[in-house]
Design a protein around this motif. Structure first.
Motif, PDB file in Angstrom:
ATOM      1  N   CYS A  85     -74.218 -25.637 -16.056  1.00  0.00           N
ATOM      2  CA  CYS A  85     -72.758 -25.739 -15.952  1.00  0.00           C
ATOM      3  C   CYS A  85     -72.188 -27.033 -16.506  1.00  0.00           C
ATOM      4  CB  CYS A  85     -72.331 -25.594 -14.491  1.00  0.00           C
ATOM      5  SG  CYS A  85     -72.563 -23.942 -13.839  1.00  0.00           S
ATOM      6  N   SER A  86     -72.889 -27.700 -17.395  1.00  0.00           N
ATOM      7  CA  SER A  86     -72.386 -28.956 -17.939  1.00  0.00           C
ATOM      8  C   SER A  86     -71.674 -28.718 -19.267  1.00  0.00           C
ATOM      9  CB  SER A  86     -73.533 -29.941 -18.144  1.00  0.00           C
ATOM     10  OG  SER A  86     -74.499 -29.380 -19.013  1.00  0.00           O
ATOM     11  N   LEU A 126     -66.951 -20.570 -10.264  1.00  0.00           N
ATOM     12  CA  LEU A 126     -67.284 -21.345 -11.449  1.00  0.00           C
ATOM     13  C   LEU A 126     -68.692 -21.920 -11.400  1.00  0.00           C
ATOM     14  CD1 LEU A 126     -63.905 -23.212 -11.958  1.00  0.00           C
ATOM     15  CD2 LEU A 126     -64.932 -21.610 -13.570  1.00  0.00           C
ATOM     16  N   LEU A 127     -69.109 -22.387 -10.220  1.00  0.00           N
ATOM     17  CA  LEU A 127     -70.373 -23.106 -10.120  1.00  0.00           C
ATOM     18  C   LEU A 127     -71.442 -22.385  -9.306  1.00  0.00           C
ATOM     19  CD1 LEU A 127     -69.023 -26.730  -9.498  1.00  0.00           C
ATOM     20  CD2 LEU A 127     -69.627 -25.646 -11.670  1.00  0.00           C
ATOM     21  N   THR A 174     -72.971 -34.082 -12.661  1.00  0.00           N
ATOM     22  CA  THR A 174     -72.118 -32.911 -12.467  1.00  0.00           C
ATOM     23  C   THR A 174     -71.154 -33.118 -11.298  1.00  0.00           C
ATOM     24  OG1 THR A 174     -73.920 -31.893 -11.182  1.00  0.00           O
ATOM     25  CG2 THR A 174     -73.737 -31.277 -13.506  1.00  0.00           C
ATOM     26  N   TYR A 227     -72.523 -15.944 -22.781  1.00  0.00           N
ATOM     27  CA  TYR A 227     -72.276 -15.855 -21.338  1.00  0.00           C
ATOM     28  C   TYR A 227     -72.487 -14.426 -20.843  1.00  0.00           C
ATOM     29  CZ  TYR A 227     -69.708 -15.504 -16.967  1.00  0.00           C
ATOM     30  OH  TYR A 227     -69.350 -15.244 -15.666  1.00  0.00           O
ATOM     31  N   SER A 231     -74.037 -15.172 -14.621  1.00  0.00           N
ATOM     32  CA  SER A 231     -74.059 -16.630 -14.654  1.00  0.00           C
ATOM     33  C   SER A 231     -72.823 -17.194 -13.967  1.00  0.00           C
ATOM     34  CB  SER A 231     -74.095 -17.125 -16.105  1.00  0.00           C
ATOM     35  OG  SER A 231     -75.199 -16.602 -16.800  1.00  0.00           O
ATOM     36  N   PRO A 232     -72.867 -18.469 -13.534  1.00  0.00           N
ATOM     37  CA  PRO A 232     -71.648 -19.107 -13.031  1.00  0.00           C
ATOM     38  C   PRO A 232     -70.553 -19.062 -14.092  1.00  0.00           C
ATOM     39  CG  PRO A 232     -73.567 -20.455 -12.549  1.00  0.00           C
ATOM     40  CD  PRO A 232     -74.037 -19.359 -13.464  1.00  0.00           C
ATOM     41  N   ALA A 234     -68.471 -21.106 -15.013  1.00  0.00           N
ATOM     42  CA  ALA A 234     -68.346 -22.322 -15.813  1.00  0.00           C
ATOM     43  C   ALA A 234     -69.137 -22.227 -17.111  1.00  0.00           C
ATOM     44  CB  ALA A 234     -68.800 -23.539 -15.008  1.00  0.00           C
ATOM     45  N   CYS A 235     -70.107 -21.317 -17.169  1.00  0.00           N
ATOM     46  CA  CYS A 235     -70.913 -21.159 -18.383  1.00  0.00           C
ATOM     47  C   CYS A 235     -70.189 -20.360 -19.468  1.00  0.00           C
ATOM     48  CB  CYS A 235     -72.234 -20.474 -18.048  1.00  0.00           C
ATOM     49  SG  CYS A 235     -73.247 -21.351 -16.853  1.00  0.00           S
TER      50      CYS A 235
END
Length: 309
Positions: A85-86, A126-127, A174, A227, A231-232, A234-235
């Protein structure tokens, strides 16, 4: 402290036409200064340069997946979704203009369409971090105690110590990233002392407290084609230098000034509910705390984000 009283729903014509207000306030700002009591010192009252951003995305990517010997230990903490998620590059123009709309008194963005905020449901979707669980009350550390903690938890010479070091770096890049761009507070090691118990913490609440207090999150607008819905969220996005240089702060200001209610996607995670369900805790109203950070959480001010009008 009692939770703030609920406010009336935002009128449907909010943002359509300017309305005369009898209150005397700030020119071009709030007409009633009784709510936004800190407006005189707000960034919106002065012309300032764009934010300087420090992205930790490459540091996380350089870590790669945990080595097999510690992979299970990391996964057991519930923090492994943060690995993916970065963001490498942040859009400082977008963040700078949103800083101008954020107010600590209400924990929300004040836009032409009404108020919006970052909710517990946003963080969960998101995370993929829990928004229920324990809240850590960190005790202040004397220098000698901090040194002893580092020795005890990071220099033990076994894989658990390696997992703690990996997780501390991950948290520093993060959830608890700061403007130093290099440092993470040793106090967070306390939450990693017993890795079998780390999962019990409400890390989503910790993240929201940090965002509300520091508002140093990164936003961007380019969809990641790789994506998948498991997945979260945020990805979904990836930012590039070409993308973030495309729009300047003044252009973002103009776009937000023209924003109207039909232009906003109020509930963006409908397709993600099979993976990350809405938790009723997201409707909690009151104070959130993580360590020494205490912030207001007021979902009753952003009812459209919860499906109400």
């Amino acid at each position: 402290m009692e939770a703030p009283a609920a406010v009336e729903d935002i009128p449907a014509n909010t943002g359509a036409e300017p309305v005369e207000d009898a209150h005397e306030g700030f020119l071009g700002g709030p007409s009633d200064p009784s709510v936004l009591t800190l407006y005189a010192d707000h960034v919106a009252c002065s012309e300032r340069p764009e934010l300087k951003l420090s992205s930790h995305g490459r540091k996380v990517h350089s870590l790669g997946k945990p080595v097999p010997a510690i992979e299970g230990l990391v996964a057991g903490t519930g923090l492994s979704p943060l690995i993916a998620c970065s963001v490498d590059t942040g859009d400082r123009g977008l963040l700078s203009v949103f800083m101008e709309w954020w107010y600590r008194e209400t924990s929300s963005f004040h836009l032409p369409v009404g108020e919006l905020t970052i909710t517990l449901d946003n963080v969960s979707s998101l995370l993929h971090l829990p928004v229920i669980g324990d809240l850590h009350a960190f005790e202040p550390l004397h220098m000698d105690d901090a040194v002893q903690m580092l020795v005890d938890l990071l220099m033990a010479g076994h894989w658990t110590a390696a997992a703690r070091a990996y997780l501390l770096h991950l948290l520093g890049c993060t959830l608890f990233a700061n403007k130093s761009a290099t440092n993470v507070h040793v106090v967070y090691l306390e939450a990693l002392r017993d890795l079998s118990m780390t999962e019990r913490y409400a890390w989503g609440v910790a993240d929201l407290c940090w965002i509300y207090e520091h508002f140093s999150s990164v936003a961007d607008s380019t969809a990641d084609q790789e994506y998948d819905e498991d997945s979260p969220c945020a990805c979904r996005w990836i930012a590039t230098k070409k993308t973030v240089k495309r729009i300047r702060t003044s252009a973002y200001r103009e776009r937000l000034d023209r924003l109207r209610i039909p232009d906003v996607c109020w509930i963006p995670y409908g397709e993600h509910r099979e993976v990350r369900d809405f938790h009723v805790r997201s409707c909690y109203s009151g104070l959130l705390c993580w360590g020494s950070v205490v912030v207001y959480y007021r979902p009753e001010r952003v009812v459209r984000q919860f499906g109400n009008t």
